[in-house]
Design a protein around this motif. Structure first.
Motif, PDB file in Angstrom:
ATOM      1  N   LEU A 102      38.633  12.098  19.949  1.00 10.21           N
ATOM      2  CA  LEU A 102      39.809  11.776  21.114  1.00 10.21           C
ATOM      3  C   LEU A 102      39.128  11.705  22.408  1.00 10.21           C
ATOM      4  O   LEU A 102      39.591  10.874  23.246  1.00 10.21           O
ATOM      5  CB  LEU A 102      40.814  12.549  21.035  1.00 10.21           C
ATOM      6  CG  LEU A 102      41.710  13.036  19.817  1.00 10.21           C
ATOM      7  CD1 LEU A 102      42.701  13.859  19.948  1.00 10.21           C
ATOM      8  CD2 LEU A 102      42.111  11.560  19.469  1.00 10.21           C
ATOM      9  N   LEU A 103      37.889  12.289  22.748  1.00 11.70           N
ATOM     10  CA  LEU A 103      37.360  12.097  24.063  1.00 11.70           C
ATOM     11  C   LEU A 103      36.706  10.866  24.252  1.00 11.70           C
ATOM     12  O   LEU A 103      36.503  10.484  25.422  1.00 11.70           O
ATOM     13  CB  LEU A 103      36.107  13.178  24.145  1.00 11.70           C
ATOM     14  CG  LEU A 103      35.454  13.589  25.274  1.00 11.70           C
ATOM     15  CD1 LEU A 103      36.384  13.835  26.452  1.00 11.70           C
ATOM     16  CD2 LEU A 103      34.578  14.452  25.355  1.00 11.70           C
ATOM     17  N   THR A 104      36.393  10.111  23.100  1.00 15.50           N
ATOM     18  CA  THR A 104      35.866   8.873  23.436  1.00 15.50           C
ATOM     19  C   THR A 104      36.798   7.585  23.607  1.00 15.50           C
ATOM     20  O   THR A 104      36.469   6.648  23.540  1.00 15.50           O
ATOM     21  CB  THR A 104      35.026   8.491  22.209  1.00 15.50           C
ATOM     22  OG1 THR A 104      35.450   8.330  20.946  1.00 15.50           O
ATOM     23  CG2 THR A 104      33.786   9.604  21.969  1.00 15.50           C
ATOM     24  N   LEU A 105      37.906   7.744  23.367  1.00 16.14           N
ATOM     25  CA  LEU A 105      38.873   6.765  23.333  1.00 16.14           C
ATOM     26  C   LEU A 105      39.360   6.232  24.827  1.00 16.14           C
ATOM     27  O   LEU A 105      39.412   7.143  25.674  1.00 16.14           O
ATOM     28  CB  LEU A 105      40.252   7.230  22.652  1.00 16.14           C
ATOM     29  CG  LEU A 105      40.409   7.572  21.200  1.00 16.14           C
ATOM     30  CD1 LEU A 105      41.655   8.304  20.867  1.00 16.14           C
ATOM     31  CD2 LEU A 105      39.802   6.531  20.521  1.00 16.14           C
ATOM     32  N   ASP A 106      39.443   4.958  25.043  1.00 15.63           N
ATOM     33  CA  ASP A 106      39.635   4.602  26.256  1.00 15.63           C
ATOM     34  C   ASP A 106      40.697   3.635  26.206  1.00 15.63           C
ATOM     35  O   ASP A 106      41.919   4.019  26.127  1.00 15.63           O
ATOM     36  CB  ASP A 106      38.296   3.758  26.825  1.00 15.63           C
ATOM     37  CG  ASP A 106      38.164   3.399  28.150  1.00 15.63           C
ATOM     38  OD1 ASP A 106      38.781   4.098  29.135  1.00 15.63           O
ATOM     39  OD2 ASP A 106      37.125   2.706  28.671  1.00 15.63           O
ATOM     40  N   LYS A 107      40.561   2.387  26.892  1.00 15.23           N
ATOM     41  CA  LYS A 107      41.707   1.493  26.941  1.00 15.23           C
ATOM     42  C   LYS A 107      42.243   0.987  25.634  1.00 15.23           C
ATOM     43  O   LYS A 107      41.555   0.602  24.686  1.00 15.23           O
ATOM     44  CB  LYS A 107      41.065   0.099  27.665  1.00 15.23           C
ATOM     45  CG  LYS A 107      42.300  -0.906  28.111  1.00 15.23           C
ATOM     46  CD  LYS A 107      43.202  -0.361  29.031  1.00 15.23           C
ATOM     47  CE  LYS A 107      44.148  -1.638  29.425  1.00 15.23           C
ATOM     48  NZ  LYS A 107      45.354  -1.246  30.446  1.00 15.23           N
ATOM     49  N   ALA A 108      43.550   1.009  25.543  1.00 16.97           N
ATOM     50  CA  ALA A 108      44.148   0.322  24.052  1.00 16.97           C
ATOM     51  C   ALA A 108      44.764  -1.024  24.468  1.00 16.97           C
ATOM     52  O   ALA A 108      45.422  -1.430  25.550  1.00 16.97           O
ATOM     53  CB  ALA A 108      45.252   1.541  24.066  1.00 16.97           C
ATOM     54  N   TYR A 109      44.719  -1.778  23.244  1.00 18.68           N
ATOM     55  CA  TYR A 109      45.271  -3.157  23.186  1.00 18.68           C
ATOM     56  C   TYR A 109      45.925  -3.249  21.979  1.00 18.68           C
ATOM     57  O   TYR A 109      45.546  -2.662  20.887  1.00 18.68           O
ATOM     58  CB  TYR A 109      44.119  -4.019  23.239  1.00 18.68           C
ATOM     59  CG  TYR A 109      43.454  -4.037  24.418  1.00 18.68           C
ATOM     60  CD1 TYR A 109      43.607  -4.743  25.593  1.00 18.68           C
ATOM     61  CD2 TYR A 109      42.216  -3.257  24.412  1.00 18.68           C
ATOM     62  CE1 TYR A 109      42.657  -4.549  26.650  1.00 18.68           C
ATOM     63  CE2 TYR A 109      41.319  -3.307  25.553  1.00 18.68           C
ATOM     64  CZ  TYR A 109      41.658  -3.895  26.706  1.00 18.68           C
ATOM     65  OH  TYR A 109      40.846  -3.967  27.769  1.00 18.68           O
ATOM     66  N   TYR A 110      47.174  -3.931  22.101  1.00 18.46           N
ATOM     67  CA  TYR A 110      47.955  -4.505  20.982  1.00 18.46           C
ATOM     68  C   TYR A 110      47.363  -5.970  20.473  1.00 18.46           C
ATOM     69  O   TYR A 110      46.996  -6.631  21.024  1.00 18.46           O
ATOM     70  CB  TYR A 110      48.970  -4.797  21.178  1.00 18.46           C
ATOM     71  CG  TYR A 110      50.196  -3.489  21.531  1.00 18.46           C
ATOM     72  CD1 TYR A 110      50.154  -2.377  20.726  1.00 18.46           C
ATOM     73  CD2 TYR A 110      50.840  -3.527  22.545  1.00 18.46           C
ATOM     74  CE1 TYR A 110      50.720  -1.096  20.880  1.00 18.46           C
ATOM     75  CE2 TYR A 110      51.765  -2.343  22.895  1.00 18.46           C
ATOM     76  CZ  TYR A 110      51.528  -1.154  22.179  1.00 18.46           C
ATOM     77  OH  TYR A 110      52.609  -0.115  22.345  1.00 18.46           O
ATOM     78  N   LEU A 111      47.191  -6.067  18.925  1.00 18.66           N
ATOM     79  CA  LEU A 111      46.915  -7.061  18.419  1.00 18.66           C
ATOM     80  C   LEU A 111      48.132  -7.690  17.807  1.00 18.66           C
ATOM     81  O   LEU A 111      48.610  -7.136  16.927  1.00 18.66           O
ATOM     82  CB  LEU A 111      45.701  -6.961  17.316  1.00 18.66           C
ATOM     83  CG  LEU A 111      44.365  -6.221  17.910  1.00 18.66           C
ATOM     84  CD1 LEU A 111      43.572  -6.330  16.770  1.00 18.66           C
ATOM     85  CD2 LEU A 111      43.858  -7.117  19.013  1.00 18.66           C
ATOM     86  N   GLU A 112      48.112  -9.261  18.133  1.00 24.09           N
ATOM     87  CA  GLU A 112      49.156  -9.956  17.337  1.00 24.09           C
ATOM     88  C   GLU A 112      48.898 -10.942  16.465  1.00 24.09           C
ATOM     89  O   GLU A 112      47.794 -11.563  16.874  1.00 24.09           O
ATOM     90  CB  GLU A 112      50.267 -10.644  18.481  1.00 24.09           C
ATOM     91  CG  GLU A 112      51.319 -11.538  17.889  1.00 24.09           C
ATOM     92  CD  GLU A 112      51.959 -12.384  18.875  1.00 24.09           C
ATOM     93  OE1 GLU A 112      53.118 -13.024  18.748  1.00 24.09           O
ATOM     94  OE2 GLU A 112      51.271 -12.350  20.003  1.00 24.09           O
TER      95      GLU A 112
END
Length: 272
Positions: A102-112
């Motif tokens: 979890l420490l490495t998780l950064d920006k989140a994006y949705y894919l359509e």
């Protein structure tokens, strides 16, 4: 929402056209810096240190400085890099979900899905759910090569960029090297305290109290007439401004599996 990027997810010979959207947004109240005495807007200007002229954003390039020499990199230089020309999100491996730190998780994006049929998109989503795997992918966005985790949220595929291994600092604290004795009773009481606070996490139950209070303060000042005319104090200012459809999904899947097996068998033969 407006798509920020279009491309295709690829794994094996399967091609999934997608649109990419930012999954999060900042809810902080937008504030400006102003002159305390008259409320005039404070603006930053890009000034050249050689001629002292204000430089338009369109005339600004980037540069690398090693302490002795400076290399100027133009927009054409960046456009010539191979990574910037690709519009593919390549799946490099599928890993157990618990292995993604979890420490490495950064920006989140949705894919359509960006095709006439979302079948390949839904297939990938269901496969990730069924196998409890997370896809590790590589792609390029905004002049950077990204490593990311592809996972499922509800019925949507989510792409979450990952920090590179050398971007995560090692935690080395001398105090933790000392031997500490924890008694059974202390552990029991601590566990009891945890149990008393135990609950199911619901993010909607939590609010940003600081931002709420800030908005209340602003509204109160507006109600009291404690405000300035924006046009008079700030003045007028001009702000600066997929892959093709898979015709036969089953054929693509079979070919991908056979290709993967052949590569694996080839490695075994070479090591024998």
């Amino acid at each position: 929402m407006r798509a920020i990027w279009k491309g295709a997810l690829t794994f094996g010979l399967v091609n999934v056209p997608v649109k990419v959207y930012s999954a999060t947004e900042d809810h902080d109240v937008s504030l400006h810096q102003v002159h305390a005495t008259d409320g005039g807007r404070i603006r930053y200007q890009r000034v050249c240190e050689i001629d002292g002229e204000v430089v338009p954003y369109a005339d600004i390039d980037k540069a690398f400085d090693d302490g002795e020499r400076t290399v100027i990199l133009t927009k054409d230089d960046f456009a010539s890099l191979p990574a910037e020309r690709t519009r593919e999100i390549d799946v490099v491996e599928f890993v157990p979900s618990e292995q993604v730190d979890l420490l490495t998780l950064d920006k989140a994006y949705y894919l359509e899905p960006d095709s006439t049929s979302p079948k390949a998109y839904v297939l990938l989503r269901k496969t990730l759910e069924q196998t409890d795997r997370t896809a590790i992918v590589r792609f390029s966005l905004r002049q950077k090569t990204r490593l990311a985790a592809l996972r499922v949220r509800g019925d949507v595929l989510v792409l979450q960029t990952l920090l590179w291994a050398d971007e995560v600092r090692e935690a080395a604290f001398p105090a933790l090297d000392e031997s500490v004795r924890i008694s059974a009773k202390e552990l029991e009481l601590s566990a009891s305290l945890v149990e008393s606070f135990s609950s199911d996490f619901d993010p909607s139950e939590f609010t940003d109290e600081y931002q709420q209070e800030l908005r209340t303060l602003i509204d109160a000042k507006l109600d009291k007439g404690d405000s300035l005319d924006t046009s008079e104090t700030f003045g007028e200012h001009e702000e600066s401004a997929a892959g093709a459809e898979v015709i036969d999904l089953m054929d693509a899947l079979r070919a991908s599996v056979e290709k993967s097996r052949a590569a694996r068998d080839g490695k075994k033969s070479a090591s024998a």
